[in-house]
Design a protein around this motif. Structure first.
Motif, PDB file in Angstrom:
ATOM      1  N   GLN A  87       0.809  -1.215   0.000  1.00 16.47           N
ATOM      2  CA  GLN A  87       0.000   0.000   0.000  1.00 16.47           C
ATOM      3  C   GLN A  87       0.848   1.273   0.000  1.00 16.47           C
ATOM      4  O   GLN A  87       0.368   2.340  -0.355  1.00 16.47           O
ATOM      5  CB  GLN A  87      -0.914   0.007   1.228  1.00 16.47           C
ATOM      6  CG  GLN A  87      -1.987  -1.053   1.200  1.00 16.47           C
ATOM      7  CD  GLN A  87      -3.305  -0.506   0.652  1.00 16.47           C
ATOM      8  OE1 GLN A  87      -3.349   0.475  -0.084  1.00 16.47           O
ATOM      9  NE2 GLN A  87      -4.382  -1.146   1.011  1.00 16.47           N
ATOM     10  N   SER A  88       2.103   1.165   0.406  1.00  8.05           N
ATOM     11  CA  SER A  88       2.953   2.363   0.472  1.00  8.05           C
ATOM     12  C   SER A  88       3.515   2.763  -0.882  1.00  8.05           C
ATOM     13  O   SER A  88       3.931   3.902  -1.067  1.00  8.05           O
ATOM     14  CB  SER A  88       4.115   2.113   1.431  1.00  8.05           C
ATOM     15  OG  SER A  88       5.059   1.216   0.857  1.00  8.05           O
ATOM     16  N   GLY A  89       3.593   1.811  -1.815  1.00  4.27           N
ATOM     17  CA  GLY A  89       4.232   2.100  -3.093  1.00  4.27           C
ATOM     18  C   GLY A  89       5.742   1.986  -3.050  1.00  4.27           C
ATOM     19  O   GLY A  89       6.423   2.396  -4.001  1.00  4.27           O
ATOM     20  N   ALA A  90       6.302   1.417  -1.989  1.00  3.48           N
ATOM     21  CA  ALA A  90       7.750   1.243  -1.899  1.00  3.48           C
ATOM     22  C   ALA A  90       8.245   0.332  -3.018  1.00  3.48           C
ATOM     23  O   ALA A  90       7.562  -0.636  -3.390  1.00  3.48           O
ATOM     24  CB  ALA A  90       8.125   0.653  -0.537  1.00  3.48           C
ATOM     25  N   ALA A  96      10.975   0.406   1.895  1.00  2.06           N
ATOM     26  CA  ALA A  96      10.068  -0.347   2.767  1.00  2.06           C
ATOM     27  C   ALA A  96      10.417  -0.125   4.239  1.00  2.06           C
ATOM     28  O   ALA A  96       9.531  -0.048   5.097  1.00  2.06           O
ATOM     29  CB  ALA A  96      10.125  -1.835   2.425  1.00  2.06           C
ATOM     30  N   LEU A  97      11.707   0.015   4.543  1.00  2.00           N
ATOM     31  CA  LEU A  97      12.117   0.222   5.934  1.00  2.00           C
ATOM     32  C   LEU A  97      11.680   1.582   6.459  1.00  2.00           C
ATOM     33  O   LEU A  97      11.630   1.798   7.677  1.00  2.00           O
ATOM     34  CB  LEU A  97      13.635   0.066   6.060  1.00  2.00           C
ATOM     35  CG  LEU A  97      14.178  -1.340   5.795  1.00  2.00           C
ATOM     36  CD1 LEU A  97      15.695  -1.355   5.888  1.00  2.00           C
ATOM     37  CD2 LEU A  97      13.579  -2.348   6.780  1.00  2.00           C
ATOM     38  N   ARG A  98      11.378   2.510   5.580  1.00  4.94           N
ATOM     39  CA  ARG A  98      10.854   3.802   6.028  1.00  4.94           C
ATOM     40  C   ARG A  98       9.543   3.634   6.799  1.00  4.94           C
ATOM     41  O   ARG A  98       9.131   4.532   7.535  1.00  4.94           O
ATOM     42  CB  ARG A  98      10.582   4.709   4.831  1.00  4.94           C
ATOM     43  CG  ARG A  98      11.785   5.342   4.154  1.00  4.94           C
ATOM     44  CD  ARG A  98      11.280   6.326   3.136  1.00  4.94           C
ATOM     45  NE  ARG A  98      12.265   6.891   2.265  1.00  4.94           N
ATOM     46  CZ  ARG A  98      13.045   7.939   2.565  1.00  4.94           C
ATOM     47  NH1 ARG A  98      12.955   8.483   3.751  1.00  4.94           N
ATOM     48  NH2 ARG A  98      13.892   8.421   1.680  1.00  4.94           N
ATOM     49  N   LEU A  99       8.874   2.487   6.637  1.00 10.09           N
ATOM     50  CA  LEU A  99       7.572   2.269   7.272  1.00 10.09           C
ATOM     51  C   LEU A  99       7.702   1.843   8.731  1.00 10.09           C
ATOM     52  O   LEU A  99       6.696   1.645   9.402  1.00 10.09           O
ATOM     53  CB  LEU A  99       6.791   1.209   6.490  1.00 10.09           C
ATOM     54  CG  LEU A  99       6.556   1.530   5.010  1.00 10.09           C
ATOM     55  CD1 LEU A  99       5.876   0.370   4.311  1.00 10.09           C
ATOM     56  CD2 LEU A  99       5.720   2.801   4.862  1.00 10.09           C
ATOM     57  N   ALA A 100       8.906   1.669   9.222  1.00  8.45           N
ATOM     58  CA  ALA A 100       9.114   1.314  10.630  1.00  8.45           C
ATOM     59  C   ALA A 100       9.288   2.600  11.433  1.00  8.45           C
ATOM     60  O   ALA A 100      10.279   3.320  11.246  1.00  8.45           O
ATOM     61  CB  ALA A 100      10.341   0.426  10.789  1.00  8.45           C
ATOM     62  N   THR A 584      -1.360   6.346   1.706  1.00  9.43           N
ATOM     63  CA  THR A 584      -0.656   7.607   1.976  1.00  9.43           C
ATOM     64  C   THR A 584       0.378   7.395   3.073  1.00  9.43           C
ATOM     65  O   THR A 584       0.082   6.765   4.087  1.00  9.43           O
ATOM     66  CB  THR A 584      -1.650   8.693   2.427  1.00  9.43           C
ATOM     67  OG1 THR A 584      -2.708   8.798   1.479  1.00  9.43           O
ATOM     68  CG2 THR A 584      -0.950  10.042   2.547  1.00  9.43           C
ATOM     69  N   VAL A 585       1.576   7.899   2.858  1.00 12.35           N
ATOM     70  CA  VAL A 585       2.622   7.851   3.877  1.00 12.35           C
ATOM     71  C   VAL A 585       3.152   9.266   4.081  1.00 12.35           C
ATOM     72  O   VAL A 585       3.632   9.905   3.140  1.00 12.35           O
ATOM     73  CB  VAL A 585       3.782   6.925   3.464  1.00 12.35           C
ATOM     74  CG1 VAL A 585       4.862   6.915   4.551  1.00 12.35           C
ATOM     75  CG2 VAL A 585       3.287   5.514   3.208  1.00 12.35           C
ATOM     76  N   VAL A 586       3.023   9.743   5.311  1.00 12.00           N
ATOM     77  CA  VAL A 586       3.531  11.071   5.670  1.00 12.00           C
ATOM     78  C   VAL A 586       4.667  10.885   6.667  1.00 12.00           C
ATOM     79  O   VAL A 586       4.522  10.167   7.658  1.00 12.00           O
ATOM     80  CB  VAL A 586       2.431  11.949   6.299  1.00 12.00           C
ATOM     81  CG1 VAL A 586       2.979  13.344   6.604  1.00 12.00           C
ATOM     82  CG2 VAL A 586       1.230  12.040   5.383  1.00 12.00           C
TER      83      VAL A 586
END
Length: 654
Positions: A87-90, A96-100, A584-586
């Motif tokens: 869902q992040s579009g990584a 992908a690690l930005r989601l931690a 959406t990732v902020v």
């Protein structure tokens, strides 16, 4: 030239952060009733994937080397699921690690990243242990990770477990500030054909093809190939192209065999050909291959035995005459069993051999050029139920012997209290070390032959004593919250010491820095309804490093890291009518002190459309807030800006 990355005011950035927060809060307040009314339109597997209860019951293995439910784990662990990634579009592992929420992830240029936990962020960060399916991705040259060769088909990632805090008792040296454990799906879960193709303004091209099938009733396989090309960053502040494009191609296979009811065997192999170009001059050539085999014998849900072995070959040509070749051979075994009615014991031992061979330059050298490195370890951990289902005490220790500092020990004590089924309170005290590597002891830089400016030294292990306190609660069925606090005391951190007067050369690496860090990591997941989930967190970090009395560190303790004090992450995942999805990732990242980097807000938006069960179209915008921004400046490098970008992707599953 036009300056497109002028530092913004704090007020401006706070407004940029507040805007999406208000959007999300407004949605929480206004939409529950409406969404309940619409919920019947979105039944099916997608609802099941977004179940918060399922997320909390995800079994993680990185904390205790055994499966345990996430909601009861006594550690600051975050799990990035396959759904979070999709869902992040990584499009890469670092993205992908930005989601931690408990990681600091900064892009330096097209192919290089600074990734760490609880501080000490650097391109050469050396206090974070990273594993991919049990294989340590680590270079003995500087004890860090070459992120430019860590590539995967992200569709095949089952989950990423991210522990912030020491993990040395079970995982060994270098798990000082955290552990990243990337776990891919079993072959039986990737049956059929998968294909993806993407093109965009910075993601110049990406293609993956994977096929999974069965060779026998209980023997599954998958084979894959993937490649991408990424465009360059731009110099800050003049916006000139840096020509640091990055290209990589990779292929591999995985076999999973359920030999008997109690025995499982898996085998994985990968090979890659990489062309990062961080300096924008002449692309580095990096090639490698690896293979992992694992046998697991299970006698009950409380007892099993596992034997794992892997080989890893890497070769890197820096295209200036300096080359590096590493052959790693690792074997380890572990046994878990129940002792009496209240204790669960796990113990194991392992051995690693690394053959590190470089081709030196006349004035830039590792001496000796070829070095054999050995690592032996043995560990044991006992989990004791002091009060059944309520209070658990965990005691463990790992003892390692390495080629540089002989024996090291890394003990750990954890207490886990579960006052109610929806709450877990935990506390831990741990000691971990970062062993010396070749750059610490055997690196030489010469002004002229035989006149070193930098010389090897008797560098010792860096140490941390960590105190942690955490609380995980599910106050309502749709909300989970986790808070972890920490206080870390460091000693023998790396310093850069001048030589004897009058010239002060050669400089050497010493252990002349000590200090402490403390902070908090708050994270939450909120299931608003069947089609909308929010997750995210806030991280606060305070760091105090100082030079020890016997040190003359020329960097005054500032060379090892450059960390933000504040970070915020919010990820929104929405299922919309018409088989549409909106992700959406902020991200808000506070300013870095030295080299100074301004605070920034990152915004990624993915719009997905599932034409049917087989075809999915995606339009993804990354770093949308500004035309470009700087995320990290290496101490010896120049500032490069990451630009706003857009890409389109089609995914096929058959």
């Amino acid at each position: 030239m036009k300056n497109i990355c002028m530092p913004s005011t704090g007020k401006h950035h706070r407004m940029l952060l507040i805007a999406p927060l208000l959007f999300l809060i407004t949605g929480i307040v206004l939409f529950p009733q409406r969404t309940c009314a619409q919920g019947n339109s979105f039944r099916g597997d997608t609802l099941k994937r977004l179940s918060l209860e399922e997320l909390l019951n995800v079994e993680v293995t990185s904390v205790s080397k055994r499966p345990e439910k996430l909601k009861g784990v006594a550690s600051a662990i975050q799990v990035i699921t396959q759904e979070d990634i999709r869902q992040s579009g990584a499009t890469s592992v670092p993205e992908a690690l930005r989601l931690a929420p408990n990681l600091q992830v900064a892009q330096v240029n097209s192919s290089q990243w600074a990734i760490s936990a609880r501080g000490f962020s650097n391109v050469l960060a050396n206090k974070l242990l990273v594993l991919i399916d049990g294989r340590v991705v680590y270079t003995p040259m500087y004890a860090g990770v070459f992120w430019d060769v860590q590539n995967l088909v992200l569709e095949d990632v089952d989950r990423i477990e991210v522990i912030s805090g020491p993990g040395g008792t079970l995982w060994g040296a270098n798990a000082v500030n955290g552990v990243i454990n990337i776990i891919t799906k079993k072959a039986k879960d990737t049956q059929g054909l998968f294909a993806e193709a993407a093109v965009g303004t910075k993601l110049r091209g990406l293609g993956s093809l994977r096929y999974g099938g069965k060779l026998a009733k209980n023997l599954s396989y998958r084979v894959y190939g993937t490649a991408f090309k990424r465009g360059s960053t731009i110099f800050h502040p003049d916006s000139v192209e840096t020509k640091d494009d990055w290209t990589i191609a990779q292929g591999g296979l995985r076999l999973d065999w359920e030999a008997t009811e109690n025995d499982a065997v898996s085998f994985q192999a990968n090979l890659y050909d990489d062309r990062p170009n961080p300096d924008g001059n002449n692309p580095i050539v990096a090639r490698g291959s690896n293979a992992v085999a694992r046998w697991t014998h299970t006698t009950s849900d409380k007892s099993n035995f596992q034997l794992q072995a892997y080989v890893d070959h890497t070769w890197r040509d820096f295209r200036n005459g300096f080359t590096e070749k590493i052959n790693t051979y690792d074997v380890e075994g572990q046994h878990r069993f129940r002792l009496g009615q209240r204790q669960e014991v796990i113990y194991g031992l392992g051995f690693r051999y690394m053959d590190h061979d470089v081709h030196n330059l006349e004035l830039f050298a590792f001496e000796p050029a070829r070095k054999s490195l050995y690592l032996f370890n043995v560990f044991v951990q006992d989990e004791i139920a002091l009060v059944e289902e309520k209070l658990r005490l965990t005691l463990g220790i790992k003892i390692e012997h390495n080629s540089y500092t002989d024996f090291q020990y890394q003990p750990n004590v954890r207490l886990n209290w579960t006052p109610t089924p929806t709450q877990t309170v935990w506390a831990a005290v741990s000691r971990a070390v970062r062993n010396p590597v070749r750059i610490d002891r055997e690196f030489f830089l010469y002004a002229v032959p035989q006149v070193p400016v930098i010389a090897g030294s008797n560098f010792q292990s860096e140490e941390v004593l960590a105190y942690e306190l955490g609380w995980r609660i599910q106050p309502q069925e749709s909300l989970s919250v986790s808070l972890a606090t920490f206080y870390n005391v460091y000693d023998n951190l790396r310093s850069f010491e001048p030589g004897p007067p009058p010239l002060g050369i050669p400089f050497t690496f010493g252990n002349g820095v000590k200090g402490d860090t403390y902070g908090a990591e708050l994270s939450a997941t909120y299931q608003l309804n069947g089609w909308w989930r929010l997750r995210g967190g806030y991280t606060y970090l305070e760091k105090n490093l100082k030079v020890k009395g016997n040190s003359e560190d020329v960097n005054q303790g500032s060379a090892e890291s450059n960390d933000p004090s504040h970070q915020v992450l919010i990820q929104s995942m929405m299922k919309l009518p018409g088989r549409m999805e909106l992700g959406t990732v902020v991200r808000y990242v506070g300013a870095l002190p030295k080299p100074k980097v301004s605070e920034y807000v990152g915004l990624d938006i993915r719009l997905g459309w599932k034409l049917d069960k087989r075809i999915e179209l995606n339009l993804v915008g990354q770093n949308l807030v500004k035309s470009s921004h700087t995320e990290f400046i290496p101490s010896s490098g120049v500032a490069k800006d990451i630009q706003r970008s857009v890409y389109a992707k089609v995914v096929c599953r058959f």
